[in-house]
Scaffold this motif. Structure first.
Motif, PDB file in Angstrom:
ATOM      1  N   THR A 147       0.833  -1.205   0.000  1.00 20.41           N
ATOM      2  CA  THR A 147       0.000   0.000   0.000  1.00 20.41           C
ATOM      3  C   THR A 147       0.860   1.243   0.000  1.00 20.41           C
ATOM      4  O   THR A 147       1.841   1.338   0.756  1.00 20.41           O
ATOM      5  CB  THR A 147      -0.933   0.028   1.228  1.00 20.41           C
ATOM      6  N   ARG A 193      -3.045   3.725  -3.495  1.00 23.76           N
ATOM      7  CA  ARG A 193      -2.641   2.618  -4.370  1.00 23.76           C
ATOM      8  C   ARG A 193      -2.420   1.359  -3.545  1.00 23.76           C
ATOM      9  O   ARG A 193      -1.708   1.378  -2.546  1.00 23.76           O
ATOM     10  CB  ARG A 193      -1.364   2.984  -5.135  1.00 23.76           C
ATOM     11  N   ARG A 194      -2.994   0.272  -4.000  1.00 20.90           N
ATOM     12  CA  ARG A 194      -2.926  -0.972  -3.233  1.00 20.90           C
ATOM     13  C   ARG A 194      -2.857  -2.154  -4.186  1.00 20.90           C
ATOM     14  O   ARG A 194      -3.617  -2.225  -5.161  1.00 20.90           O
ATOM     15  CB  ARG A 194      -4.165  -1.085  -2.346  1.00 20.90           C
ATOM     16  N   ALA A 212      -0.090  -2.542  -8.246  1.00 25.20           N
ATOM     17  CA  ALA A 212      -0.534  -1.318  -7.575  1.00 25.20           C
ATOM     18  C   ALA A 212      -0.029  -0.057  -8.261  1.00 25.20           C
ATOM     19  O   ALA A 212      -0.494   1.049  -7.944  1.00 25.20           O
ATOM     20  CB  ALA A 212      -0.057  -1.333  -6.123  1.00 25.20           C
TER      21      ALA A 212
END
Length: 461
Positions: free
Chosen positions: A413, A417-418, A442
């Motif tokens: 993470t 954004r992950r 991501a």
């Protein structure tokens, strides 16, 4: 018979003296074997040479057949522009093959040419052949990302097309083996590399073309193989033929496997109908897999099949256990076809009121909403293999040392954004690989600061 001889050959440019400048002497047995194969082709005096190369234009869903009346190319990109070949194409055979492919609903033809020049996968074999025999026309065919069996099917059509036209042809399957044989090679080492070369050369020696079709996609990718689809297209051209293998050489001194094997055709052999046998075997495997599915996977199948067939969402069936209807969790649904990923969508944390509802929702998304793939069509449903991963709670970690790729998945993470990668995936062997793939998903660079979490899953198949 239209096809009386076929061969598997490698295509390292350095085998050509004008490129190798002495280095080619390190693979002298390969050179000697090449000269033998070229002389055998000259003795056959075929009307046409059909050559399959992995280095022409390659599409994911279409096998390209080179169009036009003629082609030429040279080894200039390898420092030897003086080594060149110019050949006329067998336009009649190309047209007949294209018609048969269309009639047979096989995705192949002359569309989409990006480079008319002969590639080195064609030039290297032709370099040796041209020194022994020049009076032939050429058909050049690429490979594709389609399943292995699609290349076998096109090989069958090549022989049918030649028979219709009264052509005598030789099939040349150009392709190296693994590119990952040694640590000091250009592509490094993977244990699958030597294993692939052993298995594929055993199949070459014995003429066991069914073994070609049984290679798993993930295994081949890990091995860094080059020519398997070329070999399979050749096998298709030899479908139903009695062959005598003439295995000439195998070497891998530069970290890449090179093998040469010829096949003399002596007549018909109905026991060597490998496409039919493979389809029967695959149908049985799919039926066994479906019969062994648990409630989680059956629910995913019900969901996607209902949606694809009717455009309606499936309702939860009666009689489901409390563990699937009374608990909540993130769920990933994965689909595979012919051993390759066909779709995968999931939720890291629960978004529905039960695991069952999560499965219903994510199965449809996996089949119709994964941006990497076209939506699943109804004709594909019987070929899909499902898996359902139920995610446990994620826990923060501070180092990749706390990861185990077989046991834990990873979440990375950075702000909004992950990226997530599930555990125990084929071809993912180290925590670094696992994290790198998650970062890529991501859109996070390696040099950015990001957090990591790990989680366990219960995988249902």
């Amino acid at each position: 018979m239209p096809l009386e001889y076929a061969c598997i050959v490698p295509h390292p440019p350095l085998i050509v003296p004008e490129v190798g400048h002495g280095e080619e002497k390190k693979i002298q047995p390969t050179i000697d074997a090449y000269k033998h194969v070229a002389r055998r082709i000259a003795e056959m005096k075929p009307d046409t040479i059909v050559l399959c190369t992995p280095h022409s234009v390659m599409y994911a869903d279409y096998i390209h057949i080179s169009p036009g009346k003629r082609a030429e190319g040279d080894l200039g990109r390898f420092g030897a522009p003086q080594v060149s070949v110019k050949k006329e194409y067998d336009t009649e055979l190309v047209a007949e093959l294209g018609d048969l492919a269309f009639e047979s609903d096989i995705k192949a033809g002359t569309l989409g040419e990006k480079d008319a020049q002969l590639d080195h996968g064609a030039l290297v074999p032709l370099y040796f052949i041209e020194r022994e025999f020049k009076d032939y026309k050429l058909v050049r065919i690429a490979i594709s990302g389609q399943p292995l069996i699609a290349h076998y099917r096109l090989g069958q059509l090549i022989t049918r097309a030649a028979k219709r036209l009264g052509r005598r042809f030789v099939f040349v399957a150009s392709g190296d083996l693994s590119h990952k044989l040694t640590q000091d090679g250009s592509y490094g080492f993977a244990p699958e590399g030597p294993a692939f070369d052993k298995q594929v050369t055993d199949a070459m020696r014995t003429g066991d073309f069914m073994a070609f079709l049984r290679f798993g996609e993930a295994f081949c990718e890990s091995a860094g193989e080059c020519g398997l689809r070329s070999f399979i297209m050749m096998a298709g051209a030899l479908d139903g033929k009695a062959v005598t293998p003439d295995f000439r050489s195998y070497e891998g001194p530069f970290g890449v496997g090179y093998a040469l094997c010829g096949y003399e055709v002596s007549g018909r052999d109905e026991s060597r109908r490998f496409a039919a046998a493979y389809e029967t075997e695959r149908t049985q495997q799919l039926a066994e897999a479906k019969a062994g599915e648990d409630a989680y996977v059956r629910l995913a199948r019900l969901s996607l099949e209902t949606y694809v067939k009717s455009s309606k969402r499936a309702k939860l069936p009666d009689g489901l256990a409390d563990e699937i209807t009374g608990q909540r969790a993130g769920v990933f649904v994965s689909l595979k076809k012919d051993g390759r990923l066909r779709g995968c969508i999931g939720t890291i944390t629960p978004t529905m009121d039960s695991i069952a509802a999560e499965i219903l929702n994510n199965a449809v998304s996996a089949g119709t909403g994964d941006p990497r793939f076209d939506p699943v069509e109804e004709s594909e449903l019987c070929e899909l293999v499902y898996s359902v991963d139920v995610l446990g709670d994620a826990e923060p970690i501070s180092s990749m040392d706390e990861l185990d790729v077989k046991r834990f998945g990873v979440i990375v993470t950075k702000g909004h954004r992950r990226g997530l990668l599930l555990p125990n995936l084929e071809g993912v062997d180290t925590p670094q690989q696992q994290v790198d793939i998650a970062l890529q998903k991501a859109g996070i660079r390696r040099d950015e600061k990001y957090t990591m979490e790990r989680f366990e899953v219960v995988r249902h198949k």
